[in-house]
Design an enzyme around this catalytic site. Structure first.
Site, PDB file in Angstrom:
ATOM      1  N   GLY A   1      29.841  39.814  48.680  1.00  0.00           N
ATOM      2  CA  GLY A   1      30.834  39.040  47.930  1.00  0.00           C
ATOM      3  C   GLY A   1      30.675  37.536  48.024  1.00  0.00           C
ATOM      4  O   GLY A   1      31.116  36.804  47.141  1.00  0.00           O
TER       5      GLY A   1
ATOM      6  N   ASP B   1      34.215  35.792  50.792  1.00  0.00           N
ATOM      7  CA  ASP B   1      34.757  35.514  49.478  1.00  0.00           C
ATOM      8  C   ASP B   1      36.277  35.470  49.485  1.00  0.00           C
ATOM      9  O   ASP B   1      36.883  34.598  48.890  1.00  0.00           O
ATOM     10  CB  ASP B   1      34.251  36.552  48.445  1.00  0.00           C
TER      11      ASP B   1
ATOM     12  N   ASP C   1      41.994  39.188  52.509  1.00  0.00           N
ATOM     13  CA  ASP C   1      43.053  40.046  51.966  1.00  0.00           C
ATOM     14  C   ASP C   1      43.846  40.617  53.141  1.00  0.00           C
ATOM     15  O   ASP C   1      44.731  39.961  53.666  1.00  0.00           O
ATOM     16  CB  ASP C   1      42.412  41.119  51.084  1.00  0.00           C
TER      17      ASP C   1
ATOM     18  N   LYS D   1      44.760  35.735  49.825  1.00  0.00           N
ATOM     19  CA  LYS D   1      45.980  36.296  49.255  1.00  0.00           C
ATOM     20  C   LYS D   1      47.069  36.142  50.316  1.00  0.00           C
ATOM     21  O   LYS D   1      47.168  36.968  51.217  1.00  0.00           O
ATOM     22  CB  LYS D   1      45.786  37.777  48.912  1.00  0.00           C
TER      23      LYS D   1
ATOM     24  N   VAL E   1      40.891  40.734  41.888  1.00  0.00           N
ATOM     25  CA  VAL E   1      40.125  39.779  41.093  1.00  0.00           C
ATOM     26  C   VAL E   1      38.622  40.058  41.179  1.00  0.00           C
ATOM     27  O   VAL E   1      38.151  40.644  42.153  1.00  0.00           O
ATOM     28  CB  VAL E   1      40.399  38.326  41.533  1.00  0.00           C
TER      29      VAL E   1
ATOM     30  N   ARG F   1      29.874  40.550  39.481  1.00  0.00           N
ATOM     31  CA  ARG F   1      29.587  39.480  40.460  1.00  0.00           C
ATOM     32  C   ARG F   1      29.087  38.223  39.758  1.00  0.00           C
ATOM     33  O   ARG F   1      29.270  37.112  40.223  1.00  0.00           O
ATOM     34  CB  ARG F   1      28.545  39.936  41.479  1.00  0.00           C
TER      35      ARG F   1
HETATM   36  P1  5GP Z   1      40.131  42.550  53.805  1.00  0.00           P
HETATM   37  O1  5GP Z   1      39.300  43.165  54.873  1.00  0.00           O
HETATM   38  O2  5GP Z   1      40.602  41.130  54.129  1.00  0.00           O
HETATM   39  O3  5GP Z   1      41.244  43.430  53.332  1.00  0.00           O
HETATM   40  O4  5GP Z   1      39.246  42.450  52.517  1.00  0.00           O
HETATM   41  C1  5GP Z   1      38.193  41.613  52.451  1.00  0.00           C
HETATM   42  C2  5GP Z   1      37.118  42.173  51.572  1.00  0.00           C
HETATM   43  O5  5GP Z   1      37.646  43.076  50.591  1.00  0.00           O
HETATM   44  C3  5GP Z   1      36.482  41.038  50.832  1.00  0.00           C
HETATM   45  O6  5GP Z   1      35.300  40.643  51.484  1.00  0.00           O
HETATM   46  C4  5GP Z   1      36.227  41.618  49.469  1.00  0.00           C
HETATM   47  O7  5GP Z   1      34.929  42.146  49.429  1.00  0.00           O
HETATM   48  C5  5GP Z   1      37.195  42.744  49.314  1.00  0.00           C
HETATM   49  N1  5GP Z   1      38.353  42.342  48.485  1.00  0.00           N
HETATM   50  C6  5GP Z   1      39.616  42.068  48.887  1.00  0.00           C
HETATM   51  N2  5GP Z   1      40.394  41.713  47.849  1.00  0.00           N
HETATM   52  C7  5GP Z   1      39.594  41.761  46.764  1.00  0.00           C
HETATM   53  C8  5GP Z   1      39.813  41.491  45.366  1.00  0.00           C
HETATM   54  O8  5GP Z   1      40.884  41.112  44.881  1.00  0.00           O
HETATM   55  N3  5GP Z   1      38.736  41.653  44.554  1.00  0.00           N
HETATM   56  C9  5GP Z   1      37.518  42.054  45.012  1.00  0.00           C
HETATM   57  N4  5GP Z   1      36.548  42.176  44.125  1.00  0.00           N
HETATM   58  N5  5GP Z   1      37.274  42.306  46.305  1.00  0.00           N
HETATM   59  C10 5GP Z   1      38.306  42.169  47.176  1.00  0.00           C
HETATM   60 MG    MG Z   2      33.261  41.534  50.584  1.00  0.00          MG
END
Ligand code: 5GP
Ligand code: MG
Length: 180
Positions: A45, A101, A104, A132, A154, A166
């Site tokens: 990402g 990237d 979340d 977020k 997104v 991408r």
């Molecule tokens: P987390 O572990 O913080 O929940 O998520 C992080 C990873 O989930 C990011 O590196 C990304 O690859 C993916 N991710 C989280 N939210 C989004 C989103 O809104 N869109 C996309 N395409 N990937 C997301």
């Molecule tokens: Mg990722």
């Protein structure tokens, strides 16, 4: 691709300007680094973010990529973490900048931060292009944030759905019917 995007949240120009400003902030922070900087981008990402950012960062650096996936295939909510590559040696005593990237749930970054800390870097900072805030957990420290965005799925500028989009130059919200 345009037809699959419901609306654009951040235009390519907006992103470029912010990435350049982030590089400026980082250049100041690391100007006095004697240990040397190692950037650790989380694949896939962060590839576009990485490519734009480092060309605006006039510092000597190494790049050590890691691949972690929390959204395998067509999932749009966090699944179990899948670590596809491991950090090599050589982070000890370095100034490490972790790059992703989007923040979340924070599970990905929390996990990789722990792995990096175990390798005893001189310092560890984290940069994310997007956050977020609705979900970002307080126990995952980030030092550089590009944009705070709403809690929508997104794509674009490196972010994918099922490995598509991408290369979409803007960051936009995918039409719901594309991910169902
Ligand atoms: P987390 O572990 O913080 O929940 O998520 C992080 C990873 O989930 C990011 O590196 C990304 O690859 C993916 N991710 C989280 N939210 C989004 C989103 O809104 N869109 C996309 N395409 N990937 C997301
Ligand atoms: Mg990722």
């Amino acid at each position: 691709m345009d037809a699959d995007i419901e609306r654009i949240l951040l235009s390519h120009d907006q992103i470029q300007a912010r990435v350049r400003a982030m590089a400026g902030e980082m250049a100041e922070v690391y100007a006095g680094s004697e240990q040397g900087l190692t950037i650790v981008p989380i694949l896939s990402g962060s590839i576009i973010f990485l490519a734009d950012l480092i060309r605006d960062l006039p510092l000597k650096m190494k790049i050590a990529m890691v691949q972690v996936s929390s959204y395998p295939g067509t999932a749009t909510t966090s699944q179990q973490l899948e670590m596809k590559s491991d950090l090599g040696q050589g982070l000890a005593g370095r100034d490490v900048l972790l790059l992703d990237d989007i923040l979340d749930s924070g599970n990905t970054i929390r996990h990789v931060q722990k792995l990096i800390r175990a390798r005893e870097p001189a310092s560890l900072r984290t940069a994310v292009l997007l956050r977020k805030p609705a979900k970002a957990p307080p126990d995952v420290p980030v030092d550089f944030v590009g944009f705070d965005i709403e809690d929508a799925f997104v794509v674009g500028y490196g972010l994918d759905f099922d490995d598509h989009y991408r290369n979409y130059p803007h960051i936009g919200v995918l039409r719901p019917e594309m991910s169902s």
